[in-house]
Design a protein around this motif. Structure first.
Motif, PDB file in Angstrom:
ATOM      1  N   ASN A  19      -9.943   0.182   3.816  1.00  0.00           N
ATOM      2  CA  ASN A  19      -8.817   0.075   2.884  1.00  0.00           C
ATOM      3  C   ASN A  19      -7.474  -0.129   3.604  1.00  0.00           C
ATOM      4  OD1 ASN A  19      -8.426   2.621   3.880  1.00  0.00           O
ATOM      5  ND2 ASN A  19      -8.134   3.605   1.895  1.00  0.00           N
ATOM      6  N   THR A  39      -2.210   7.339   1.214  1.00  0.00           N
ATOM      7  CA  THR A  39      -3.638   7.133   0.936  1.00  0.00           C
ATOM      8  C   THR A  39      -4.466   7.478   2.177  1.00  0.00           C
ATOM      9  OG1 THR A  39      -2.991   5.286  -0.465  1.00  0.00           O
ATOM     10  CG2 THR A  39      -5.308   5.387   0.165  1.00  0.00           C
ATOM     11  N   GLY A  88       0.793  -1.226   0.000  1.00  0.00           N
ATOM     12  CA  GLY A  88       0.000   0.000   0.000  1.00  0.00           C
ATOM     13  C   GLY A  88       0.820   1.269   0.000  1.00  0.00           C
ATOM     14  N   ASP A  89       0.153   2.363  -0.367  1.00  0.00           N
ATOM     15  CA  ASP A  89       0.769   3.691  -0.435  1.00  0.00           C
ATOM     16  C   ASP A  89       0.473   4.413   0.879  1.00  0.00           C
ATOM     17  OD1 ASP A  89       1.327   6.345  -0.780  1.00  0.00           O
ATOM     18  OD2 ASP A  89       0.192   6.577  -2.655  1.00  0.00           O
ATOM     19  N   ALA A 114      -4.495  -1.718   1.789  1.00  0.00           N
ATOM     20  CA  ALA A 114      -3.135  -1.752   2.338  1.00  0.00           C
ATOM     21  C   ALA A 114      -3.065  -2.781   3.463  1.00  0.00           C
ATOM     22  CB  ALA A 114      -2.751  -0.374   2.861  1.00  0.00           C
ATOM     23  N   ILE A 130      -3.621  -5.580  -3.615  1.00  0.00           N
ATOM     24  CA  ILE A 130      -3.202  -4.525  -4.554  1.00  0.00           C
ATOM     25  C   ILE A 130      -4.342  -4.183  -5.524  1.00  0.00           C
ATOM     26  CG2 ILE A 130      -1.622  -3.977  -6.464  1.00  0.00           C
ATOM     27  CD1 ILE A 130       0.501  -5.691  -4.932  1.00  0.00           C
ATOM     28  N   LYS A 131      -4.972  -5.226  -6.057  1.00  0.00           N
ATOM     29  CA  LYS A 131      -6.075  -5.000  -7.018  1.00  0.00           C
ATOM     30  C   LYS A 131      -7.210  -4.194  -6.396  1.00  0.00           C
ATOM     31  CE  LYS A 131      -6.001  -8.877 -10.261  1.00  0.00           C
ATOM     32  NZ  LYS A 131      -6.599 -10.203 -10.494  1.00  0.00           N
ATOM     33  N   ASN A 132      -7.424  -4.423  -5.091  1.00  0.00           N
ATOM     34  CA  ASN A 132      -8.557  -3.772  -4.426  1.00  0.00           C
ATOM     35  C   ASN A 132      -8.159  -2.514  -3.652  1.00  0.00           C
ATOM     36  OD1 ASN A 132     -11.052  -5.529  -4.832  1.00  0.00           O
ATOM     37  ND2 ASN A 132      -9.496  -7.032  -4.276  1.00  0.00           N
ATOM     38  N   ASP A 133      -6.922  -2.062  -3.856  1.00  0.00           N
ATOM     39  CA  ASP A 133      -6.454  -0.864  -3.134  1.00  0.00           C
ATOM     40  C   ASP A 133      -6.585  -1.001  -1.623  1.00  0.00           C
ATOM     41  OD1 ASP A 133      -5.300   0.923  -4.885  1.00  0.00           O
ATOM     42  OD2 ASP A 133      -7.274   1.544  -5.666  1.00  0.00           O
TER      43      ASP A 133
END
Ligand SMILES: [Zn+2]
Length: 366
Positions: free
Chosen positions: A60, A35, A31-32, A95, A90-93
């Motif tokens: 998330n 976010t 994850g980022d 983290a 990753i696909k679902n955003d």
């Protein structure tokens, strides 16, 4: 809007990543960090089903105890459950953050949670960590001492057990001669200047060294600051493996087993032979704690509550203590409560919820 970075910084304020074991992989795994958080799902393990649950519940960020990525990932093609979980996140955003052996090690962490469940009193770390503490000594003009100390304390220096703002000072004389290009606050270029100064000393966690030195630089009036850093051999009594504490009253060993089963909601307990002695002092290590058996014996614990014992390791009890293997999942599942309690207190603009997925890979046929 709080971001993932805000949440992880908060988690690391009480379970610093520096306290994880060398083999561990705690931290933000997927994850980022910038976010914005829409919701947090707390879980013991992060699996594909938990990611799906997070998506369904609008969270998330998953905060897990066990890191789903533990060893290196060389490929990411979905050939095993670890890769599939990461791909799905990753696909679902979504983290994934893991707080693992660092959360095991701190006061108020996983083992303190188990001790609380068992109603233990006088709970302390069973095997305190060494080489985690440092000392700073610095030299400050007398008039600035308290201001510099306040800044160091603010940055996290001077905490010893239940005491904060601890320091030592002794007065003496600093001396220096400023050369060309210097800009001395006290004294003038070319003069041999003497200044009444305090040598002040404070202790701090080694992982906070940069923050402490930044605070020192900001608060200290001198252009060039004289300071010494010492690595300490002292064990930090507030950080380490396992805990030990006492039941309010001693109980028979039979009653102890019944109590343990009930309090930890266990389907069964694997244990070594009862010794016919009352039980009052209890050592605890959530998950695989066999490495602490001798520490538990040295602490004169009557019983050792842990998990992941193998057949031959049970022999090591050797009539000295009763090993109670309560199951890895069962010993740590209440970590979810711990995470939720902390996070929900701090963050109120989004939901912090339990994962309802049963991630225990071990089933019992009884
Ligand atoms: Zn574990």
């Amino acid at each position: 809007m709080p971001t993932i970075r805000h949440v992880t910084a908060f988690l690391e304020s009480f379970a610093p990543l520096a306290y994880q074991e060398s083999y561990d992989n705690a931290g933000l795994l997927v994850g980022d960090p910038d976010t914005a958080v829409t919701g947090i799902l707390a879980t013991l393990d992060c699996t594909e089903a938990v990611v799906a649950e997070a998506v369904a519940k609008g969270c998330n960020l998953i905060v897990a105890h066990h890191p789903i990525v533990f060893k290196g990932l060389k490929k990411l093609n979905g050939s095993n459950y670890v890769e599939r979980t990461v791909i799905s996140a990753i696909k679902n955003d979504v983290a994934i953050y893991a707080t693992h052996t660092n959360l095991d090690s701190v006061t108020g962490g996983v083992n303190f949670m188990i001790a609380e469940k068992l109603g233990l009193q006088n709970v302390r770390i069973l095997a305190p960590k060494t080489k985690t503490l440092m000392k700073l000594a610095t030299f400050v003009p007398v008039a600035d001492t308290q201001r510099v100390l306040d800044a160091l304390h603010e940055a996290g220096a001077g905490n010893i057990g239940n005491y904060s703002r601890a320091s030592f000072r002794v007065e003496g004389t600093g001396a220096y001669q400023a050369g060309d290009g210097a800009n001395p606050v006290l004294g003038s270029i070319g003069d041999y200047h003497r200044e009444p100064e305090h040598r002040i000393e404070v202790i701090f966690p080694a992982h906070q060294q940069r923050t402490i030195l930044a605070a020192l630089r900001k608060a200290h009036p001198y252009e060039e600051i004289a300071y010494d850093l010492y690595a300490l051999e002292n064990a930090d009594q507030t950080v380490g493996s396992g805990v030990v504490g006492e039941l309010p009253q001693s109980v028979s060993d039979q009653n102890w087993l019944a109590y343990l089963k009930e309090r930890m909601n266990l389907p069964l307990i694997r244990h070594t032979a009862l010794l016919g002695r009352p039980v009052q002092r209890v050592a605890v290590c959530g998950g695989a704690g066999g490495f602490l058996l001798n520490d538990a014996v040295r602490a004169s614990a009557d019983v050792f509550v842990t998990a992941d014992y193998k057949y031959h390791e049970f022999f090591d009890a050797d009539g000295r203590i009763v090993i109670c293997d309560i199951g890895h999942y069962e010993s740590e599942v209440f970590t979810k409560d711990l995470l939720i309690r902390r996070l929900a207190e701090k963050f109120t603009t989004f939901a912090v919820i339990f994962s309802e997925t049963d991630t225990n890979p071990v089933r019992y046929y009884v």
